[in-house]
Scaffold this motif. Structure first.
Motif, PDB file in Angstrom:
ATOM      1  N   GLU A   1       0.814  -1.248  -0.106  1.00  0.00           N
ATOM      2  CA  GLU A   1       0.105   0.087  -0.035  1.00  0.00           C
ATOM      3  C   GLU A   1       1.038   1.243  -0.037  1.00  0.00           C
ATOM      4  O   GLU A   1       0.632   2.254  -0.704  1.00  0.00           O
ATOM      5  N   VAL A   2       2.094   1.197   0.715  1.00  0.00           N
ATOM      6  CA  VAL A   2       3.178   2.428   0.862  1.00  0.00           C
ATOM      7  C   VAL A   2       3.503   2.676  -0.374  1.00  0.00           C
ATOM      8  O   VAL A   2       3.617   3.813  -1.148  1.00  0.00           O
ATOM      9  N   ILE A   3       3.969   1.589  -1.070  1.00  0.00           N
ATOM     10  CA  ILE A   3       4.739   1.556  -2.562  1.00  0.00           C
ATOM     11  C   ILE A   3       3.809   2.040  -3.363  1.00  0.00           C
ATOM     12  O   ILE A   3       4.062   2.940  -4.429  1.00  0.00           O
ATOM     13  N   SER A   4       2.508   1.659  -3.663  1.00  0.00           N
ATOM     14  CA  SER A   4       1.544   1.977  -4.379  1.00  0.00           C
ATOM     15  C   SER A   4       1.034   3.531  -4.163  1.00  0.00           C
ATOM     16  O   SER A   4       0.975   4.381  -5.186  1.00  0.00           O
ATOM     17  N   ALA A   5       0.981   4.088  -2.943  1.00  0.00           N
ATOM     18  CA  ALA A   5       0.874   5.512  -2.734  1.00  0.00           C
ATOM     19  C   ALA A   5       2.045   6.225  -3.267  1.00  0.00           C
ATOM     20  O   ALA A   5       1.838   7.257  -3.759  1.00  0.00           O
ATOM     21  N   ASN A   6       3.140   5.785  -3.021  1.00  0.00           N
ATOM     22  CA  ASN A   6       4.419   6.683  -3.169  1.00  0.00           C
ATOM     23  C   ASN A   6       4.567   6.607  -4.707  1.00  0.00           C
ATOM     24  O   ASN A   6       4.757   7.805  -5.369  1.00  0.00           O
ATOM     25  N   MET A   7       4.291   5.613  -5.608  1.00  0.00           N
ATOM     26  CA  MET A   7       4.139   5.764  -6.933  1.00  0.00           C
ATOM     27  C   MET A   7       3.242   6.748  -7.713  1.00  0.00           C
ATOM     28  O   MET A   7       3.368   7.422  -8.214  1.00  0.00           O
ATOM     29  N   ASP A   8       1.875   6.652  -7.025  1.00  0.00           N
ATOM     30  CA  ASP A   8       0.819   7.606  -7.381  1.00  0.00           C
ATOM     31  C   ASP A   8       1.430   9.206  -6.985  1.00  0.00           C
ATOM     32  O   ASP A   8       1.161   9.992  -8.260  1.00  0.00           O
ATOM     33  N   TYR A   9       2.129   9.361  -6.055  1.00  0.00           N
ATOM     34  CA  TYR A   9       2.445  10.777  -5.630  1.00  0.00           C
ATOM     35  C   TYR A   9       3.525  11.138  -6.956  1.00  0.00           C
ATOM     36  O   TYR A   9       3.296  12.163  -7.370  1.00  0.00           O
TER      37      TYR A   9
ATOM     38  N   LEU B   1       5.301  14.567 -10.987  1.00  0.00           N
ATOM     39  CA  LEU B   1       6.525  14.731 -11.705  1.00  0.00           C
ATOM     40  C   LEU B   1       6.408  15.249 -13.407  1.00  0.00           C
ATOM     41  O   LEU B   1       6.823  16.185 -13.585  1.00  0.00           O
ATOM     42  N   PRO B   2       5.277  14.497 -13.895  1.00  0.00           N
ATOM     43  CA  PRO B   2       5.219  14.660 -15.448  1.00  0.00           C
ATOM     44  C   PRO B   2       4.433  15.967 -15.341  1.00  0.00           C
ATOM     45  O   PRO B   2       4.719  16.882 -16.418  1.00  0.00           O
ATOM     46  N   ALA B   3       3.614  16.460 -14.295  1.00  0.00           N
ATOM     47  CA  ALA B   3       3.008  17.842 -14.422  1.00  0.00           C
ATOM     48  C   ALA B   3       4.063  18.871 -14.271  1.00  0.00           C
ATOM     49  O   ALA B   3       3.848  20.034 -15.024  1.00  0.00           O
ATOM     50  N   ALA B   4       5.022  18.650 -13.848  1.00  0.00           N
ATOM     51  CA  ALA B   4       6.171  19.836 -13.586  1.00  0.00           C
ATOM     52  C   ALA B   4       7.164  19.724 -14.642  1.00  0.00           C
ATOM     53  O   ALA B   4       7.710  20.750 -14.747  1.00  0.00           O
TER      54      ALA B   4
END
Length: 390
Positions: free
Chosen positions: A296-304, A309-312
């Motif tokens: 769950e932690v890894i999935s949330a990290n990936m989502d962030y 990053l691509p938006a910036a």
């Protein structure tokens, strides 16, 4: 505070990830660089594992040890519960890591000059080990569309016709994060059987698969062809125990196991250490709840990272992987070459990621980012990337 929120200072612990960047990246002073490259986590191992190691340490006698049936039972139970794969204890041979196991398989079942098939971009030891043993690598470069990889089976069969002795499969795929479908795996088995090719299935990331996907062990669905498959599994990626050095080779064919055992004897290969054995046993018997939270932690990290990053950074594309804790970042539309991208990240952003060509020429234009780290570190890494590109 969750154990996955805790930031642990890993510098000056002989950590390859944190203390060897000067060697890996050729940087004289790397103390201000954030490492998000090599695939080990910044999370503490499960308490059930450290407690087991501590109990063994307190015994204070560290003589020769062996792998007991209890350790094999733990592996068997884990594979059955997590992957619905029924194995037998006598199918298991233990090694000091999946990469050493790959080396043993290559040496045992191929000769100098023999051809070994790979599907790049792929984990570097897949080609480094055979090259070091004077084997010939045959590449079947995977098809890629929007960061999603697939095997072109017309090209795969053409490659198999080049007198291939061994195919090394990454299941799930590193660095692409693909959890191979049963249909794909069955076609791999069919074609390798047609050309009488041995398969080594590296399944070290099998446990690191997100809930909407299902890992399928190759040998589980191989039927009468299971004897041509050697599966490598380990608790090391799953539970952040790479330094413990423990892996399992699973082969249902007795003749295959006998040859691997003879190879181990020829190299004086010893059993796993006392600490590796107890760590493996504790992880597989009691580590399930820790792993469930980790995913769950890894999935949330990936989502962030994917949302931020691509938006910036115009030109970046990131496809969320189906498994692993590794992001495969596509920067081909930024117009930057690999040398310039790496220079910006390291010299301006003070961020260490892995260049895509480390995984073969087909990885050019990509970066690999390890997100198995606390969210505070994730946010720091994303900001460093953005700073590098401004």
């Amino acid at each position: 505070m969750s154990v996955f929120d805790q930031v642990i200072d890993r510098r000056k612990t002989r950590s390859v990830k944190w203390d060897r960047m000067d060697v890996v990246y050729g940087i004289e002073n790397s103390s201000d660089i954030l490492p998000m490259w090599v695939a080990d986590m910044d999370f503490a191992a499960p308490k059930v594992v450290t407690d087991a190691i501590r109990e063994r340490l307190d015994h204070a006698v560290f003589g020769y040890s062996y792998i007991c049936e209890g350790c094999k039972d733990a592996v068997q139970s884990w594979l059955h519960q997590r992957h619905n794969w029924t194995t037998k204890n006598d199918w298991m041979l233990f090694h000091h890591g999946v990469v050493p196991a790959i080396a043993s398989v290559v040496e045992t079942f191929t000769e100098k000059g023999d051809h070994i098939l790979l599907t790049p971009p792929i984990y570097p030891p897949f080609f480094q080990v055979p090259n070091a043993q004077d084997r010939v690598i045959v590449d079947c470069v995977m098809s890629e569309e929007n960061g999603i990889y697939s095997i072109d089976f017309n090209e795969f069969e053409k490659a198999l016709q080049q007198n291939i002795k061994l195919f090394i499969l990454c299941n799930p795929h590193n660095p692409g994060g693909i959890v191979w479908s049963e249909q794909t795996l069955k076609e791999i088995i069919r074609l390798c059987a047609k050309y009488d090719v041995l398969i080594l299935s590296d399944e070290i990331h099998a446990d690191l698969v997100f809930s909407q996907y299902t890992h399928t062990p190759l040998a589980k669905i191989a039927g009468e062809e299971a004897g041509r498959i050697i599966t490598c599994v380990a608790p090391t990626k799953t539970f952040n125990l790479a330094g413990i050095q423990a892996a399992v080779m699973i082969a249902s064919d007795e003749g295959v196991r006998e040859k691997l055992t003879a190879n181990a004897v020829s190299h004086g290969q010893m059993e796993l250490s006392s600490f590796a054995a107890v760590a493996l046993n504790a992880a597989y018997n009691e580590g399930g709840p820790w792993l469930d939270e980790l995913l769950e932690v890894i999935s949330a990290n990936m989502d962030y990272v994917i949302q931020t990053l691509p938006a910036a950074v115009p030109g970046l594309k990131i496809q969320k992987p189906q498994g692993t804790y590794l992001l495969w970042i596509d920067y081909r539309d930024t117009g930057l070459c690999e040398e310039d991208m790496m220079d910006k990240l390291l010299s301006i952003g003070k961020l260490a990621l892995e260049p895509g060509t480390k995984y073969g020429e087909s990885g050019r234009g990509f970066l690999r980012m390890n997100v198995a780290t606390p969210m505070t570190t994730i946010k720091d890494g994303v900001q460093r990337f953005i700073t590098a590109m401004q």
